[in-house]
Design a protein around this motif. Structure first.
Motif, PDB file in Angstrom:
ATOM      1  N   TYR A  35      56.517 -34.136 -21.966  1.00 17.12           N
ATOM      2  CA  TYR A  35      56.026 -33.771 -20.645  1.00 17.12           C
ATOM      3  C   TYR A  35      56.650 -34.721 -19.609  1.00 17.12           C
ATOM      4  N   ILE A  52      67.477 -31.585 -22.538  1.00 17.71           N
ATOM      5  CA  ILE A  52      66.758 -32.268 -23.619  1.00 17.71           C
ATOM      6  C   ILE A  52      66.993 -31.525 -24.932  1.00 17.71           C
ATOM      7  N   ARG A  87      52.491 -37.524 -25.538  1.00 18.79           N
ATOM      8  CA  ARG A  87      52.909 -36.274 -24.873  1.00 18.79           C
ATOM      9  C   ARG A  87      54.350 -36.367 -24.382  1.00 18.79           C
ATOM     10  N   ASP A 109      50.799 -29.341 -25.822  1.00 16.63           N
ATOM     11  CA  ASP A 109      50.690 -29.590 -24.378  1.00 16.63           C
ATOM     12  C   ASP A 109      51.774 -30.541 -23.893  1.00 16.63           C
ATOM     13  N   SER A 110      52.804 -30.745 -24.724  1.00 13.45           N
ATOM     14  CA  SER A 110      53.822 -31.731 -24.383  1.00 13.45           C
ATOM     15  C   SER A 110      55.154 -31.098 -24.012  1.00 13.45           C
ATOM     16  N   LEU A 111      55.310 -29.798 -24.257  1.00 14.74           N
ATOM     17  CA  LEU A 111      56.579 -29.074 -24.080  1.00 14.74           C
ATOM     18  C   LEU A 111      57.636 -29.492 -25.102  1.00 14.74           C
ATOM     19  N   LEU A 112      57.253 -30.296 -26.089  1.00 18.36           N
ATOM     20  CA  LEU A 112      58.243 -30.751 -27.071  1.00 18.36           C
ATOM     21  C   LEU A 112      58.810 -29.577 -27.874  1.00 18.36           C
ATOM     22  N   GLN A 167      61.050 -27.526 -25.586  1.00 18.08           N
ATOM     23  CA  GLN A 167      62.353 -28.170 -25.358  1.00 18.08           C
ATOM     24  C   GLN A 167      63.269 -27.983 -26.570  1.00 18.08           C
TER      25      GLN A 167
END
Lengths: 252, 418
Positions: A233, B36, A198, B360-363, B366
């Motif tokens: 995250y 990022i 994540r 669910d990682s915001l990758l 970003q």
């Protein structure tokens, strides 16, 4: 304040654990164990046991028990820590005929490990030394980080703030890849990157990793200049870094 | 569309690293600001006007962070700056404060529904700490209830045990409950009967990295009653939301009355000022607290605040910003959907939070934010955005164009999404 149990867990599961990588990376260490086939169980009260197996010129350390030729018992985490500091001896419970391995080859291996984990500016000028030092330092730091998160009273608070999932840690250009897996506030370290990480923390080189982990470089400055990249995250990385900040105190 | 380069930003940053910790520390810097990847973001601005800022490389950005909130009318608003400069001609930081301080306090008491008095300082954290001290002085109690994930500044009591520089003594009186969980709050109050000085919360839950959450129907009214019944001071941290929901205060927006309310950011359109407003019953307590600072009663920001509040009222600022936010976010969601991205929008539209919810990682999020920034739309990927009154329809249209191109770029790298 340093916690004895945490220090004991670090000494066993983060520092001694490096013997397996040392024997892979360092020909001298490999030579010491070349024809040795035996296993040692480290059983210290309150510290999860570890099994160190030497076979076919390799060394493997696993958490837990299993078949062993030598069993070394320690009355307490303090007793184990004093042994690591060279101030106490273990209590052998099994393998009396093989004790010479401990005073001979094992002792030499430990010296070799200390050589690579205690760098001097002169030693770091040697490229191969620096490479091995960085790899072992990275493993030590991240395995220690998990022990702090699972045992140290303050560390547990920071570990509990790491959301469930995996943080992938990479050292590019020849460095190791490590996964920090968080679940319900408990931390585990594995070699390699889990595919579904994540969040990621990527050092652009062994030099950057060495500088940050040995305290010579400011991680915030490295994020700014791009030599240390974090993504995904971020709260997971942020709380992991707070644990990383505790590592230095334990490894002094 | 050509993407931006940041050669001069990097040159300044390298100079900064030698003499300033982290180069740029805090939320405007690349680490706390979650740049990022850092290569996509400008580090230093050259100038700003209206809804835009230009970086030191000459790149223009439509700025949806608004300096993290202070820019509410538009950068360098002519009316606000003229008022401030006029005051400068008369005096700014002087041994005796200017009467303009009284005029601003009167204006705030007339504007903010709950306010009977005003205490001025500089930053949001100055007045959240003062709110807590006032509550303790008034009640003789020590503990404070806070919402998990809430942000009230950087004073030691607002941070957590385990953070660098924080000791157990700093946070020992903090009790944390979940947002919108009235039963948990009630249980915490019961367990600590007679010990809780203050309940401090933002008017709605706007943490970083998470969808923002509005109060459930009736939540604030129940909380208000509980605090009144138990003698707990209800302090609202309106530093971020203040004057973007309602010029009369965000407690007024959600239909309840706070005992203390903290303002900063939008109060003076970028001039440095914060204010704690309170009810009469707490006036003596706040007076008794030893609390002051070298620049807290400087006059220029007071003049700027009077001009800002007057203009916000005249332009119906909060309603206009909410309408602009709705227009912007509805367009962004539609464009995202065209490429198979689920752009989740939360919070009040004048300071909305957004994230691509496909992972669910915001990758992915970003990546998309970075593509927008490189094309002149300054979003952040972790924090709520801010709307200001200088934004035009053309700006919104341009934002949508850039967003489209940015989604296209991300989709190309992730054809599997959607």
């Amino acid at each position: 304040m340093l916690d004895d149990l945490t220090r004991g867990c670090i000494n066993l599961h983060a520092i001694l654990r490096n013997l397996e990588d040392l024997c892979d990376l360092d020909p001298d260490a490999r030579g010491i164990i070349m024809n040795k086939n035996l296993s040692i169980l480290f059983a210290a009260k309150s510290i999860p046991p570890a099994l160190l197996v030497f076979a076919k010129g390799k060394c493997k350390m696993t958490r837990g028990t299993g078949h062993h030729d030598i069993k070394l018992f320690f009355k307490s985490p303090q007793h184990f820590n004093r042994m690591i500091d060279g101030l106490a001896s273990p209590i052998p419970l099994k393998g009396f005929t093989k004790i010479s391995f401990l005073t001979g080859e094992f002792s030499k291996l430990a010296e070799r490990l200390a050589y690579f984990l205690k760098p001097t500016p002169q030693l770091l000028e040697d490229e191969r030394y620096s490479e091995i030092n960085t790899i072992l330092t990275a493993y030590t730091a991240f395995y220690a980080l998990a022990e702090i998160g699972n045992n140290d009273p303050i560390g547990k608070l920071n570990a509990a703030r790491i959301a469930d999932g995996t943080v992938g840690i990479r050292v590019l250009n020849g460095g190791p890849e490590i996964s920090l897996i968080a679940k319900g506030g408990k931390l585990e370290i594995k070699k390699g990157i889990e595919p579904e990480a994540r969040a990621f923390m990527t050092f652009d080189s062994l030099d950057t990793a060495s500088g940050i982990l040995n305290g010579g470089l400011d991680s915030y400055a490295c994020i700014g200049n791009g030599s240390l990249e974090i993504k995904g995250y971020i709260p997971m990385v942020d709380n992991m870094n707070k644990l990383l900040a505790q590592v230095a105190a334990y490894l002094k | 569309m050509e993407t931006y380069k940041y050669t001069k930003s990097r040159e300044y940053f390298n100079r900064a690293l030698k003499v300033i910790p982290a180069g740029i520390y805090g939320h405007l810097g690349p680490a706390e600001g979650c740049f990022i990847p850092v290569a996509a973001f400008p580090f230093f601005s050259q100038k700003a006007q209206g809804a835009y800022f230009w970086d030191v490389d000459g790149n223009r950005f439509i700025d949806y962070m608004c300096a993290y909130g202070p820019n509410v009318l538009g950068y360098n608003d002519a009316d606000v700056d003229a008022a401030a400069l006029k005051q400068l001609e008369m005096g700014n930081c002087v041994t005796s404060p200017s009467p303009i301080m009284v005029e601003l306090a009167e204006l705030l008491v007339d504007t903010v529904a709950m306010a009977d008095w005003v205490f001025f300082a500089k930053n949001g954290g100055d007045v959240t700490s003062l709110a807590l001290m006032t509550a303790r002085a008034a009640t003789g109690r020590s503990k404070v209830i806070l919402i998990k994930g809430g942000y009230h500044g950087v004073a030691p009591w607002t941070q957590k045990l385990g953070y660098p520089g924080i000791t157990e003594a700093d946070v020992i009186n903090n009790i944390y409950v979940e947002w919108n969980n009235y039963n948990q709050l009630e249980a915490a109050v019961k367990e600590n009967t007679g010990q809780i000085a203050c309940l401090m919360a933002t008017p709605y839950h706007h943490p970083v990295f998470e969808d923002n959450k509005l109060p459930d129907v009736g939540y604030w009214q129940k909380v208000r009653k509980l605090c009144t019944d138990q003698g707990i001071v209800l302090a609202i941290d309106d530093v971020r939301c203040g004057f973007r929901l309602d010029v009369a205060g965000s407690d007024n927006y959600f239909g309840f009355k706070a005992d203390l309310i903290c303002f900063c950011k939008a109060l003076a359109n970028g001039w440095n000022l914060s204010a704690l407003c309170g009810i009469d019953a707490l006036k003596e307590a706040v007076s008794s607290v030893m609390y002051t600072g070298s620049y807290w009663l400087s006059a220029m920001p007071f003049a700027a605040a009077i001009a800002t509040l007057s203009k916000l009222k005249k332009l119906n600022g909060p309603q206009v910003m909410q309408a602009t936010g709705k227009q912007l976010t509805a367009g962004l969601q539609k464009i995202a959907a065209n490429y198979g991205f689920d752009l989740a929008i939360s919070g009040v539209p004048s300071l909305f939070y957004m994230r691509i919810a496909n992972d669910d990682s915001l990758l992915l999020h970003q990546e998309w934010v970075a593509e927008c920034v490189k094309r002149g739309i300054f979003f952040t990927n972790h924090h709520n955005q801010f709307i200001n009154l200088a934004l035009t329809n053309e700006d919104i249209e341009f934002t949508h164009q850039v967003a489209d191109e940015a989604f296209q770029a991300v989709k190309k790298r992730h054809p599997e999404v959607g």
